[in-house]
Design a protein around this motif. Sequence first.
Motif, PDB file in Angstrom:
ATOM      1  N   ILE A 112      -6.862  -2.085  -4.099  1.00  0.00           N
ATOM      2  CA  ILE A 112      -6.041  -1.101  -3.376  1.00  0.00           C
ATOM      3  C   ILE A 112      -5.195  -0.253  -4.322  1.00  0.00           C
ATOM      4  O   ILE A 112      -4.405   0.576  -3.876  1.00  0.00           O
ATOM      5  CB  ILE A 112      -5.141  -1.764  -2.313  1.00  0.00           C
ATOM      6  CG1 ILE A 112      -4.091  -2.677  -2.966  1.00  0.00           C
ATOM      7  CG2 ILE A 112      -5.963  -2.504  -1.267  1.00  0.00           C
ATOM      8  CD1 ILE A 112      -2.981  -3.115  -2.017  1.00  0.00           C
TER       9      ILE A 112
ATOM     10  N   GLU B  40       0.841  -1.213   0.000  1.00  0.00           N
ATOM     11  CA  GLU B  40       0.000   0.000   0.000  1.00  0.00           C
ATOM     12  C   GLU B  40       0.869   1.254   0.000  1.00  0.00           C
ATOM     13  O   GLU B  40       0.565   2.237  -0.684  1.00  0.00           O
ATOM     14  CB  GLU B  40      -0.925  -0.008   1.225  1.00  0.00           C
ATOM     15  CG  GLU B  40      -2.118  -0.938   1.035  1.00  0.00           C
ATOM     16  CD  GLU B  40      -3.020  -1.013   2.250  1.00  0.00           C
ATOM     17  OE1 GLU B  40      -4.243  -1.160   2.060  1.00  0.00           O
ATOM     18  OE2 GLU B  40      -2.508  -0.929   3.384  1.00  0.00           O
TER      19      GLU B  40
ATOM     20  N   TYR C  19     -11.645  -0.256  -7.839  1.00  0.00           N
ATOM     21  CA  TYR C  19     -10.659   0.786  -7.526  1.00  0.00           C
ATOM     22  C   TYR C  19     -11.022   2.077  -8.242  1.00  0.00           C
ATOM     23  O   TYR C  19     -11.003   3.168  -7.658  1.00  0.00           O
ATOM     24  CB  TYR C  19      -9.262   0.325  -7.942  1.00  0.00           C
ATOM     25  CG  TYR C  19      -8.220   1.418  -7.853  1.00  0.00           C
ATOM     26  CD1 TYR C  19      -7.753   1.866  -6.607  1.00  0.00           C
ATOM     27  CD2 TYR C  19      -7.723   2.022  -9.003  1.00  0.00           C
ATOM     28  CE1 TYR C  19      -6.813   2.878  -6.521  1.00  0.00           C
ATOM     29  CE2 TYR C  19      -6.781   3.038  -8.925  1.00  0.00           C
ATOM     30  CZ  TYR C  19      -6.335   3.460  -7.691  1.00  0.00           C
ATOM     31  OH  TYR C  19      -5.414   4.468  -7.602  1.00  0.00           O
TER      32      TYR C  19
END
Lengths: 257, 371
Positions: free
Chosen positions: A199, A171, A234
């Motif tokens: 993510i 991340e 996303y």
Amino acid sequence: MEDDRLIIAGKAVTSRLITGSGKYSDDRLIKDILAAAECDIITVALRRVDLVKKGDSFLKYIPEGKTLLPNTSGARTADEAVRIARLAREAGCGSWVKIEVIKELKYLLPDNIETIRATEILAKEDFVVLPYMSPDLSVARRLVDAGASAVMPLGAPIGTNRGLRTLELIEIMVEEIDLPIIIDAGIGRPSHAAHAMEIGVDAILLNTAIATSKDPVKMAESFKYAVRAGRMAYLAGLGDESKKARPTSPLTGFLDT
Amino acid sequence: MSFAEVLLAQKTFPFEDLLFDVNAAKVESVLNKDKLSIEDLLVLLSDPAADYLEPMAQKAAAITRRHFGNVITLFTPLYISNYCTNRCTYCSFAHEHAINRKQLSFEEVEKEAIAISKTGIRHILVLTGEAPDKATFDYLRQSLSIIANHFSAIGIEVYPLTGGQYEELINAGYMDSLTIYQETYNEELYKTYHRGGPKENYFHRLETIERACRQRIRAVTIGALLGLDDLRREAFAVAHHALYLQKTFPDVEISLSFPRICPLVENFIPGVVVTDRQLVQLITAFRIMFPTLGITMTTRESARFRDNIMPLGITKVSAGVSTAVGGHIGKPSTTQFEIADHRSVSEMQRDLLANGFQPVMHDWNMKMSMC
């Protein structure tokens, strides 16, 4: 979604799923798997290509039009990786290369230092270099400086199918690194792939989960959908998570009307 | 610390106590673990664990498939000399036996290499007896230089060399892997089986693998000859050896082999009989403890046994085998041992595919590691 292309080294890639070509019970499966996964890029282990009898290798099962991504599997030093990349180019496998330098054979974890060195050398020789690495922001920045065209952190050790064990580190890389981030290794289930795409990871490279499935073609197709679903989520923007319930009709809403 | 010192420190390990305490609950507990200790390995090799052979096999097969996929690498041995000064009681090549001795001329070496490479084999294992005055290092080096023109990767299973000799062969690109079996890790018993010749030096042989690893050899295969000592004691030593090598030389590919003795020597009776069930228990236990190590299965075992054991942990097999010197060009010597699987390379490829495995003929090229 049509405009949502992944760009690697100036080349637009339609599919955000990259598959490997190893571990299959029969290389003739490769064509069907690529069709089911709708991949543009396929990795090939040059170690498996007999340079004397190249025509006998599994390369003949890869349809034309696909981008070959030779990997340096088996390299234990930057020098070996460089040598394999050059042999791959000489053998007609193109100028894209996945750097894989592993000198720790118990857990098969990449050596980031040797990987940076190989990236530096090969980028100067006009290779499109995609280095496989243990996720680490500082190393990723060095790979960017060394001329990498994407950065490929592992989600979990190769062949473990354990998913995104390195989530926090990935991340951070997604947030800080401008190059494409491709998760390579560890993705065992379509839900892992979808999670990674949600993510903000740019693409997924996987092999074991498809190759060792009882129905590799069907599994390839399921990963195609998972990667697309994760990417779509996303782009749509995920809602915030909360441990407490939040009613869609709040009790204090009357104060604003 | 050398491996000899590691092994010495284990001499008082309480085998009997540990094995006596094993029960079904302990076996199940070990089978639920992700990472095994050597004590756990012994639990899986115990008598109570024999009742868990199926779950062990299931677990070993899943681990193997995850790490290696559905592929098996093929290789063939090439015997270039069977002269030997050793007196190993179980070996038909031993010095005292009046057998048909042969050492290939360089011309014959090339003919053998060509004959084998025509079968599609790209990985070769070169073997000699131990007669350094006859099959000298120079002879070996020159033979390997000829063989290197015909194969992608070369392993040797010859008498122990010095570190400098390994370095010379590796740097020249004449070989990149080494197979040396300790035969038995039991020092006392070793002396009774090896009654003459340079091989009687237990420690010189024990340290051979380390000598080669220090020269940055690419891969090594270790093992014990099953049938000489108690199976669990040998397994314990092999496991320690593998762990030591993994930790000391993390970039060297370690493989295991579990050859069962199948002597041609008259009047030799193995000290221990290892049954098929015991061998399966051994291989699956090792696979569960060492998920990423290679495991080689030779043609000492029958085609039926090999076909069935393959999914449970095997990564490399031999095919098209002759254990005679000159066996591929029609002028063979006496064979070293009786093989049980006589399939040719193409038959092996066919059967592997039929059993859901891809036969891999090429898994590395020594050119990739040469500077």
